[in-house]
Write a protein that holds these residues in place. Sequence first.
Motif, PDB file in Angstrom:
ATOM      1  N   ASP A  48       0.984  -1.212  -0.115  1.00  0.00           N
ATOM      2  CA  ASP A  48       0.111  -0.031  -0.041  1.00  0.00           C
ATOM      3  C   ASP A  48       0.864   1.363   0.085  1.00  0.00           C
ATOM      4  OD1 ASP A  48      -2.346  -1.610   0.231  1.00  0.00           O
ATOM      5  OD2 ASP A  48      -2.458  -1.522   2.365  1.00  0.00           O
ATOM      6  N   THR A  49       2.188   1.021  -0.218  1.00  0.00           N
ATOM      7  CA  THR A  49       2.991   2.202  -0.202  1.00  0.00           C
ATOM      8  C   THR A  49       2.845   3.301  -1.639  1.00  0.00           C
ATOM      9  OG1 THR A  49       4.755   1.132   1.114  1.00  0.00           O
ATOM     10  CG2 THR A  49       5.537   3.455  -0.093  1.00  0.00           C
ATOM     11  N   GLY A  50       2.609   4.316  -1.106  1.00  0.00           N
ATOM     12  CA  GLY A  50       2.407   5.553  -2.297  1.00  0.00           C
ATOM     13  C   GLY A  50       3.420   5.728  -2.839  1.00  0.00           C
ATOM     14  N   TYR A  51       4.534   6.086  -2.189  1.00  0.00           N
ATOM     15  CA  TYR A  51       5.927   6.800  -2.432  1.00  0.00           C
ATOM     16  C   TYR A  51       6.815   5.903  -1.832  1.00  0.00           C
ATOM     17  CZ  TYR A  51       3.172  10.440  -4.728  1.00  0.00           C
ATOM     18  OH  TYR A  51       2.337  11.333  -5.616  1.00  0.00           O
ATOM     19  N   ALA A  52       8.035   5.599  -2.634  1.00  0.00           N
ATOM     20  CA  ALA A  52       9.054   5.144  -1.896  1.00  0.00           C
ATOM     21  C   ALA A  52      10.176   6.063  -2.185  1.00  0.00           C
ATOM     22  CB  ALA A  52       9.799   3.877  -2.477  1.00  0.00           C
ATOM     23  N   ALA A  80      31.849   8.209  -4.052  1.00  0.00           N
ATOM     24  CA  ALA A  80      31.828   7.402  -3.021  1.00  0.00           C
ATOM     25  C   ALA A  80      30.161   7.864  -2.345  1.00  0.00           C
ATOM     26  CB  ALA A  80      32.694   7.457  -1.799  1.00  0.00           C
ATOM     27  N   ILE A  81      29.472   7.189  -1.652  1.00  0.00           N
ATOM     28  CA  ILE A  81      28.154   7.258  -0.954  1.00  0.00           C
ATOM     29  C   ILE A  81      28.142   6.856   0.339  1.00  0.00           C
ATOM     30  CG2 ILE A  81      27.014   6.870  -3.082  1.00  0.00           C
ATOM     31  CD1 ILE A  81      25.840   4.304  -1.799  1.00  0.00           C
ATOM     32  N   ASP A  82      27.217   7.747   1.301  1.00  0.00           N
ATOM     33  CA  ASP A  82      27.348   7.390   2.616  1.00  0.00           C
ATOM     34  C   ASP A  82      26.044   7.811   3.132  1.00  0.00           C
ATOM     35  OD1 ASP A  82      27.753   6.610   5.028  1.00  0.00           O
ATOM     36  OD2 ASP A  82      29.229   8.541   5.498  1.00  0.00           O
ATOM     37  N   ASN A  83      25.379   7.250   4.180  1.00  0.00           N
ATOM     38  CA  ASN A  83      24.210   7.599   5.088  1.00  0.00           C
ATOM     39  C   ASN A  83      22.938   7.333   3.948  1.00  0.00           C
ATOM     40  OD1 ASN A  83      25.529   8.598   7.317  1.00  0.00           O
ATOM     41  ND2 ASN A  83      25.754  10.464   6.315  1.00  0.00           N
ATOM     42  N   VAL A  84      22.892   6.247   3.519  1.00  0.00           N
ATOM     43  CA  VAL A  84      21.908   5.810   2.530  1.00  0.00           C
ATOM     44  C   VAL A  84      20.554   5.337   3.358  1.00  0.00           C
ATOM     45  CG1 VAL A  84      20.909   4.493   0.577  1.00  0.00           C
ATOM     46  CG2 VAL A  84      23.462   5.065   0.857  1.00  0.00           C
ATOM     47  N   GLY A  85      19.286   6.054   3.247  1.00  0.00           N
ATOM     48  CA  GLY A  85      18.150   5.811   3.810  1.00  0.00           C
ATOM     49  C   GLY A  85      17.057   5.470   2.906  1.00  0.00           C
ATOM     50  N   SER A  86      15.992   4.629   3.048  1.00  0.00           N
ATOM     51  CA  SER A  86      15.004   4.353   2.433  1.00  0.00           C
ATOM     52  C   SER A  86      13.712   4.680   3.135  1.00  0.00           C
ATOM     53  CB  SER A  86      14.950   2.755   2.113  1.00  0.00           C
ATOM     54  OG  SER A  86      14.824   2.000   3.045  1.00  0.00           O
ATOM     55  N   TYR A  87      12.646   5.234   2.748  1.00  0.00           N
ATOM     56  CA  TYR A  87      11.585   5.591   3.216  1.00  0.00           C
ATOM     57  C   TYR A  87      10.140   5.147   2.584  1.00  0.00           C
ATOM     58  CZ  TYR A  87      15.490   8.670   5.323  1.00  0.00           C
ATOM     59  OH  TYR A  87      16.411   9.317   5.619  1.00  0.00           O
ATOM     60  N   GLY A  88       9.060   5.152   3.181  1.00  0.00           N
ATOM     61  CA  GLY A  88       7.912   5.024   2.498  1.00  0.00           C
ATOM     62  C   GLY A  88       6.841   5.967   3.230  1.00  0.00           C
ATOM     63  N   SER A  89       5.943   6.400   2.203  1.00  0.00           N
ATOM     64  CA  SER A  89       5.019   7.707   2.447  1.00  0.00           C
ATOM     65  C   SER A  89       3.931   7.187   1.683  1.00  0.00           C
ATOM     66  CB  SER A  89       5.814   8.855   2.526  1.00  0.00           C
ATOM     67  OG  SER A  89       4.715  10.041   2.441  1.00  0.00           O
ATOM     68  N   GLU A  90       2.417   7.673   2.237  1.00  0.00           N
ATOM     69  CA  GLU A  90       1.321   7.804   1.550  1.00  0.00           C
ATOM     70  C   GLU A  90       1.164   8.604   0.504  1.00  0.00           C
ATOM     71  OE1 GLU A  90      -0.362   4.998   1.550  1.00  0.00           O
ATOM     72  OE2 GLU A  90       1.353   4.337   2.809  1.00  0.00           O
ATOM     73  N   ILE A  91       1.983   9.829   0.695  1.00  0.00           N
ATOM     74  CA  ILE A  91       1.748  11.117  -0.180  1.00  0.00           C
ATOM     75  C   ILE A  91       3.344  11.666  -0.446  1.00  0.00           C
ATOM     76  CG2 ILE A  91      -0.464  11.845   0.930  1.00  0.00           C
ATOM     77  CD1 ILE A  91       1.225  13.806   2.370  1.00  0.00           C
ATOM     78  N   LEU A  92       3.458  12.460  -1.344  1.00  0.00           N
ATOM     79  CA  LEU A  92       4.653  12.926  -1.795  1.00  0.00           C
ATOM     80  C   LEU A  92       5.246  13.281  -0.625  1.00  0.00           C
ATOM     81  CD1 LEU A  92       6.728  13.182  -4.150  1.00  0.00           C
ATOM     82  CD2 LEU A  92       5.687  15.595  -4.610  1.00  0.00           C
ATOM     83  N   PRO A  93       6.468  13.041  -0.156  1.00  0.00           N
ATOM     84  CA  PRO A  93       7.316  13.696   1.100  1.00  0.00           C
ATOM     85  C   PRO A  93       7.379  14.924   0.680  1.00  0.00           C
ATOM     86  CG  PRO A  93       8.294  11.344   0.328  1.00  0.00           C
ATOM     87  CD  PRO A  93       7.354  11.990  -0.851  1.00  0.00           C
ATOM     88  N   VAL A  94       7.087  15.896   1.974  1.00  0.00           N
ATOM     89  CA  VAL A  94       7.435  17.301   1.910  1.00  0.00           C
ATOM     90  C   VAL A  94       9.008  17.565   2.183  1.00  0.00           C
ATOM     91  CG1 VAL A  94       5.306  17.812   2.806  1.00  0.00           C
ATOM     92  CG2 VAL A  94       7.123  17.449   4.254  1.00  0.00           C
ATOM     93  N   GLU A  95       9.447  16.514   2.317  1.00  0.00           N
ATOM     94  CA  GLU A  95      11.048  16.542   2.461  1.00  0.00           C
ATOM     95  C   GLU A  95      11.887  16.595   1.217  1.00  0.00           C
ATOM     96  OE1 GLU A  95       9.323  14.920   4.399  1.00  0.00           O
ATOM     97  OE2 GLU A  95       9.741  15.171   6.702  1.00  0.00           O
ATOM     98  N   PHE A  96      10.961  16.223  -0.015  1.00  0.00           N
ATOM     99  CA  PHE A  96      11.648  16.045  -1.255  1.00  0.00           C
ATOM    100  C   PHE A  96      12.379  17.437  -1.598  1.00  0.00           C
ATOM    101  CE2 PHE A  96      11.286  15.790  -6.024  1.00  0.00           C
ATOM    102  CZ  PHE A  96      12.320  14.873  -6.087  1.00  0.00           C
ATOM    103  N   ASN A  97      13.433  17.488  -1.938  1.00  0.00           N
ATOM    104  CA  ASN A  97      14.005  18.789  -2.329  1.00  0.00           C
ATOM    105  C   ASN A  97      13.600  19.396  -3.670  1.00  0.00           C
ATOM    106  OD1 ASN A  97      15.299  19.212  -0.276  1.00  0.00           O
ATOM    107  ND2 ASN A  97      17.140  18.106  -0.812  1.00  0.00           N
ATOM    108  N   GLY A  98      13.105  18.515  -4.814  1.00  0.00           N
ATOM    109  CA  GLY A  98      12.751  18.753  -5.995  1.00  0.00           C
ATOM    110  C   GLY A  98      11.412  19.346  -6.099  1.00  0.00           C
ATOM    111  N   GLU A  99      10.643  19.403  -4.847  1.00  0.00           N
ATOM    112  CA  GLU A  99       9.422  19.969  -5.183  1.00  0.00           C
ATOM    113  C   GLU A  99       9.281  21.333  -4.313  1.00  0.00           C
ATOM    114  OE1 GLU A  99       6.168  18.904  -6.830  1.00  0.00           O
ATOM    115  OE2 GLU A  99       8.179  17.760  -7.717  1.00  0.00           O
TER     116      GLU A  99
END
Length: 281
Positions: A129-133, A262-281
């Motif tokens: 039921d995850t709306g956004y990953a 190189a990469i670091d601090n990789v997080g995966s998240y689930g949300s029902e709506i578009l996350p407000v934390e998304f910098n592109g919006e």
Amino acid sequence: MTFLKDECGAVTTDWVPLVSATVGLGLAVAGVVSGGLESLAGNIRDTLNSDIIAGGSGEASGAGSGAAGAAGGDDGLVELTFNDFTNGDQGWITMADEHDDPLLEGMLGPYYDQSGAPVLLNTYSFDPDTGYAMFEFDLTTIGNWEAADQMRLFVNGVMIDATRLAGGSTNSVASDGSDETLVSYNFIERESVNRDVTEERLEIAAAWYEAEADGARYEAIRSNVNTQSEYTVQVVVQNPSEQIQFGIGRIGDDPYGGEAWAIDNVGSYGSEILPVEFNGE
């Protein structure tokens, strides 16, 4: 008559009703505010007992663990996994050689690979039921990247974005053309490293490419290891499948060694709506 005119003890007589009135007023006030105080205390207790810190770090439970993490804000963003690579690759599959670096310890990388294929792969699980990953990670690049140098992001084997990183600027040059995926690069800083770090990076790159005997090539490597840049990258996938294979790679045409990432601090998240934390919006 003498008793009636005597004023000794009058202060005591006055004090008794004054104190009684004050105590009565205090009891009345306490009765009025006690209900509100109990409600406020209950709210504080519930808040302290809940997970209120979004994106809090913690040990990852492996690729695709789906272990619930800290809840986010009003959008219901929930952290599922978090990798800081202090204990190795933590389930990531690496398709290229990882190199040493005097500054980038405790990260996944750096990698010299410029093939354009996924170098890092990890599989994540999501509730049906995850709306956004959302995936978020810190990216460090070494060297003076130019127009041909692009980071590539993959979802289930399909390239969803290629972004040119040059001089701290970001420019998406290719995408899957779908509204189902969103990508954001947030440039943090660009810095020059000291001479000792430059020399150590130079030796590592020269040894890898066996370029020590070629003076001109050796100096060209030097020009590509004395700077590094940092970004935060976010990827949002709408209506994700129950399993997503997330991949990261780079393409370039640099004939010299040293440029890396190189990469670091990789997080995966689930949300029902578009996350407000998304910098592109």
